[in-house]
Design an enzyme around this catalytic site. Structure first.
Site, short mmCIF file in Angstrom:
data_model
loop_
_atom_site.label_atom_id
_atom_site.label_comp_id
_atom_site.label_asym_id
_atom_site.label_seq_id
_atom_site.Cartn_x
_atom_site.Cartn_y
_atom_site.Cartn_z
N ASP A 266 3.97 0.75 12.08
CA ASP A 266 2.78 0.12 11.49
C ASP A 266 2.59 -1.33 11.93
O ASP A 266 1.58 -1.94 11.58
CB ASP A 266 2.84 0.19 9.95
N CYS B 17 -5.73 8.09 8.86
CA CYS B 17 -5.81 7.46 10.18
C CYS B 17 -5.65 8.49 11.29
O CYS B 17 -4.80 9.37 11.19
CB CYS B 17 -4.68 6.43 10.33
N LYS C 106 0.84 -1.21 0.00
CA LYS C 106 0.00 0.00 0.00
C LYS C 106 0.87 1.25 0.00
O LYS C 106 0.65 2.17 -0.78
CB LYS C 106 -0.90 -0.01 1.23
N ASN C 107 1.86 1.28 0.89
CA ASN C 107 2.63 2.51 1.04
C ASN C 107 3.64 2.74 -0.08
O ASN C 107 4.28 3.78 -0.15
CB ASN C 107 3.35 2.53 2.40
N ARG D 101 -0.11 14.56 13.06
CA ARG D 101 0.39 14.34 11.70
C ARG D 101 0.45 15.61 10.85
O ARG D 101 -0.27 15.74 9.86
CB ARG D 101 -0.44 13.25 11.01
N ARG E 272 -8.86 -0.34 4.16
CA ARG E 272 -7.96 0.65 3.55
C ARG E 272 -6.63 0.01 3.17
O ARG E 272 -6.00 0.43 2.21
CB ARG E 272 -7.68 1.78 4.55
N ARG F 164 -4.82 10.44 3.97
CA ARG F 164 -3.71 11.37 4.11
C ARG F 164 -2.77 11.31 2.91
O ARG F 164 -2.20 12.32 2.50
CB ARG F 164 -2.97 11.02 5.40
#
Ligand code: UD1
Length: 424
Positions: free
Chosen positions: A305, A117, A22-23, A122, A397, A93
């Protein structure tokens, strides 16, 4: 609204395949804004966040095609707007990643302040400091940020903290800047290397990704390319904990073992036996039991994470484990939910002290964010009786088919629709 109903089912066994990260895919999708050329992305996970990023890119003029289940074609022949409104950005985000590419490509980017999230404040100050160093004028208004520059000029930027997002955003903006940009104290995550590889295939000149100093020599133009997204190290770790928490034996496939060294080390410390192949990891957790301590840190430290998922495991280990969270200031929201399942956890400042209990008991819990949700599913696998995990849209997500994959390993998880309760 949907929830998971998880019935305790004993140890998990079998093989499971990890999807693309995902990232890694989210900033890479944003980077396609840097070219009019055709981009092909392989190993793209089917996630809510990927669909949200697709919406964002479509808003700017992008055209998508599904080539196969996990291969996507993206082309943005012309960027049709430089503004991202709140209803797009509040979902995730990571939509803030479009700021760097938009600024570099069109000279202006106006983005609503990001959602995502709820794990602390953040801020995005490091992203903005980077754009300003490249010569952009930053204006902050009611709920939006605008960056404007006729031409970005390379500069040396020292990040006060090795922020993943800021490193990626500045890196993307700098690909089309005039001259050399140096990012010092850059984040070193594998996802940064993946983005750098993608940018270089597009014709960019990025060196040093994966170290704390990244050098980007600006080029005139970038072209379309083809790229395979790296495997998701957090999904990998989550399945490793699924084996550990159920004292099972699972082979996790499509992994990069060097990306998950801290998870491997901590599981071995707990008593798990690991067999590490070239792109597989077998976790045999039949003898797991020892408590462990860990501190979250930027890569290559223990990933924040994976903190919540590891905490779920610690709740049933022998003795007391301590987690020190140093990356986010408010990432302990899962604790009250784990306590509802019978865990014994105390918070002291940025530390959580987890005293192992004999067993967890299923009840209703709520996922407060993506990884907190994953932790509750893992706890539910080990808890006696039924665990109901609510607000699983957070889990969707970042995990593709989590319950289907866990069920294929012997779990008993049902996704059910929940009637919305309306309070007058
Ligand atoms: C990324 C990951 C997220 C992961 C996090 C840390 C994506 C899409 N998300 O998030 O899953 O948990 O890295 O590994 O890749 N900070 C500032 N100012 C800034 C930016 C960040 O103070 O401008 C602070 C944050 O508040 C936080 C810390 O830096 O305390 C780390 O944040 P960062 O590395 O930027 O995380 P993200 O890129 O948001």
């Amino acid at each position: 609204m949907e929830k998971f109903i998880i019935k305790n089912n004993g140890p998990l066994f079998g093989r499971v395949r990890v999807n693309g990260a995902k990232n890694a895919v989210l900033p890479i999708m944003a980077a396609t804004l840097l070219t009019e050329g055709e981009c092909y992305l392989e190993n793209v996970p089917n996630l809510k966040d990927v669909r949200a990023m697709k919406e964002v890119i479509t808003h700017f003029g992008g055209v998508f095609k599904d080539i196969s289940v996990d291969e996507k074609y993206i082309q943005i022949s012309k960027i049709i707007t430089s503004e991202a409104p709140y209803d797009l950005v509040q979902k995730m985000r990571a939509s803030f990643f479009v700021m760097g590419p938009l600024l570099a490509k069109t000279g202006v980017a106006k983005i609503s302040l990001p959602g995502g999230c709820a794990i602390g404040a953040r801020p995005v100050d490091l992203h903005l400091k980077g754009f300003a160093a490249l010569g952009a004028t930053i204006t902050q208004g009611q709920g939006f940020i605008e960056a404007r520059a006729e031409k970005l000029i390379g500069a040396t930027i020292y990040l006060d903290f090795p922020s993943v997002g800021a490193t990626e955003n500045i890196m993307m903006a700098a690909t089309l800047a005039e001259g050399e940009t140096i990012i010092e104290n850059a984040a070193e995550e594998p996802e940064i290397i993946d983005l750098s590889n993608f940018l270089n295939k597009m014709g960019a000149n990025v060196r040093g990704a994966g170290t704390d100093t990244i050098r980007i020599e600006g080029v005139e133009k970038l072209k379309g390319t083809r790229h395979e997204i790296i495997p998701d190290r957090i999904e990998t770790g989550t399945f490793m904990i699924a084996a550990a928490i159920t004292k099972g034996n699972i082979m996790v496939e499509n992994v990069v073992p060097t990306h998950i060294k801290p998870i491997i080390a901590k599981l071995i410390e707990c008593g798990a036996k690991l067999e590490i192949g070239e792109d597989t990891i077998r976790v045999d957790a039949s003898d797991i039991g020892n408590s462990v301590d860990l501190t979250t840190l930027p890569y290559p430290g223990f990933p924040t994470d994976m903190q919540a998922q590891f905490m779920a495991l610690m709740t049933i280990l022998d003795g007391t484990s301590v987690i020190n969270e140093t990356v986010f200031e408010n990432r302990f929201m899962h604790i009250s939910e784990l306590v509802r399942l019978g865990a014994d956890i105390r918070i002291e400042g940025h530390s959580a002290i987890v005293s192992g209990v004999n067993g967890l008991e299923g009840t209703e819990v709520v996922a407060t964010d993506l990884r907190a949700g994953a932790a509750l599913v893992l706890a539910g696998l080990a808890a006696k009786g039924e665990t109901h995990v609510n607000s699983i849209f957070h889990i969707d997500r970042g995990y593709e088919d989590l319950e289907i994959k866990l069920n294929s390993l012997g779990a008993n998880i049902k996704r059910v629709e929940v009637a919305e309760i309306i309070h007058d």
